[in-house]
Design an enzyme around this catalytic site. Structure first.
Site, PDB file in Angstrom:
ATOM      1  N   TYR A  64      11.395   7.693  17.495  1.00 36.12           N
ATOM      2  CA  TYR A  64      11.141   7.634  16.055  1.00 36.12           C
ATOM      3  C   TYR A  64      12.271   8.289  15.280  1.00 36.12           C
ATOM      4  CZ  TYR A  64       9.153   8.567  11.474  1.00 36.12           C
ATOM      5  OH  TYR A  64       8.956   8.638  10.113  1.00 36.12           O
ATOM      6  N   ASP A  89       8.251 -10.342   6.845  1.00 37.85           N
ATOM      7  CA  ASP A  89       8.465  -9.416   7.948  1.00 37.85           C
ATOM      8  C   ASP A  89       9.953  -9.098   7.962  1.00 37.85           C
ATOM      9  OD1 ASP A  89       8.900  -8.130  10.373  1.00 37.85           O
ATOM     10  OD2 ASP A  89       7.526  -9.418  11.496  1.00 37.85           O
ATOM     11  N   ARG A 111       0.850  -1.196   0.000  1.00 38.22           N
ATOM     12  CA  ARG A 111       0.000   0.000   0.000  1.00 38.22           C
ATOM     13  C   ARG A 111       0.887   1.249   0.000  1.00 38.22           C
ATOM     14  NH1 ARG A 111      -0.317  -2.064   5.351  1.00 38.22           N
ATOM     15  NH2 ARG A 111      -2.175  -3.232   4.750  1.00 38.22           N
TER      16      ARG A 111
END
Length: 276
Positions: free
Chosen positions: A164, A70, A16
């Site tokens: 992050y 993964d 996606r």
């Protein structure tokens, strides 16, 4: 090289969003696309699977191989690369697109989430690159392109979400190192980052982001196409911004990429010129 016909692209997180947009742009050239992602079963909250992406690639004229992978798991990555080589005979391009995000402060960041980001972002980029490199070294015009920002030590980008930022900068520093290590062997290793926030389904799950102020993933797909069709020995070790790449290629009308051309665009993270 004007297009990617016959080239094999191994794209992580291509079920996606940005990864899929890059895959579809290459598919229109007649490229072979390896869709390496975790999503093999439809999720009502997050549309797109490796199978729907493969179908879309083939509808656009490409050849597709859907591989559930993964990228935190070394065995799965190496098996996916082996499947790609068995199916298409080699790998010409690796796109490190898969990434995990958590825009919270230190006290609001569970270690499970911290570990996920660093395993997917920095470690995953290194692992996928390592697994693909033996095949890229045999390719005629090999590229590694990572969706990562220019390295930035400005505390303004670290204070709000240190975990992050560390994980994302890890992708940038892997790019920096690999570019220098493989420069003399002809592999282009570059990074690409958007000027503005990009409207993806995953973005819609982050509270407070106005999708109408974003650009679509197609701007990154078109910029990636420019980078990946260039001779690999001409540009490496660069941290490229999507609209700068397209401007240099003669594209100057960026309204086509805006979700709402009448809205002011929302600057993306890690670019100092976007700071107030």
């Amino acid at each position: 090289m004007s297009d990617l016909r016959g080239k094999t692209l191994f794209i992580t997180g291509a079920s996606r969003g940005i990864g899929l947009a890059i895959a579809l742009r290459a598919a229109r050239d007649g490229a072979n696309i390896v869709i390496a992602a975790k999503s093999s079963v439809a999720n009502p909250k997050l549309p797109g699977t490796i199978h729907s992406a493969a179908e879309a690639v083939e509808q656009e004229g490409g050849q597709a191989l859907a591989v559930r992978c993964d990228i935190r798991e070394e065995d799965q990555v190496r098996a996916a690369v082996a499947q790609a080589v068995e199916r298409f005979g080699g790998i010409d391009i690796l796109v490190n697109n898969a990434s995990a995000i958590w825009l919270q402060g230190t006290l609001e960041t569970p270690m499970k989430r911290f570990d996920l980001m660093n395993q997917v972002n920095a470690r995953g980029t290194f692992l996928c690159s390592q697994a693909c490199l033996p095949h890229l070294l045999k390719a005629d015009n090999p590229h590694i392109l990572t969706l990562a920002p220019p390295p930035n030590l400005n505390p303004a980008w670290w204070a709000p979400h240190t975990g992050y930022t560390l994980a994302k900068m890890g992708m940038s520093f892997v790019t920096l190192g690999l570019a220098a290590e493989f420069r003399d062997r002809g592999i282009a290793v570059n990074a690409l980052w958007p000027r503005t926030v990009i409207a993806t389904d995953a973005l819609k799950m982050i509270p407070g982001v106005e999708v109408s102020r974003c650009r679509t993933p197609e701007i990154l797909a078109d910029a990636a196409h420019v980078i990946l069709t260039a001779p690999s020995r001409e540009r490496t070790g660069q941290f490229l911004i999507d609209d700068q790449v397209l401007s240099a290629a003669g594209v100057h009308l960026f309204g086509q990429y805006a979700v709402d051309p009448d809205e002011e665009l929302l600057p993306d993270l890690f670019l100092d010129e976007a700071l107030p």
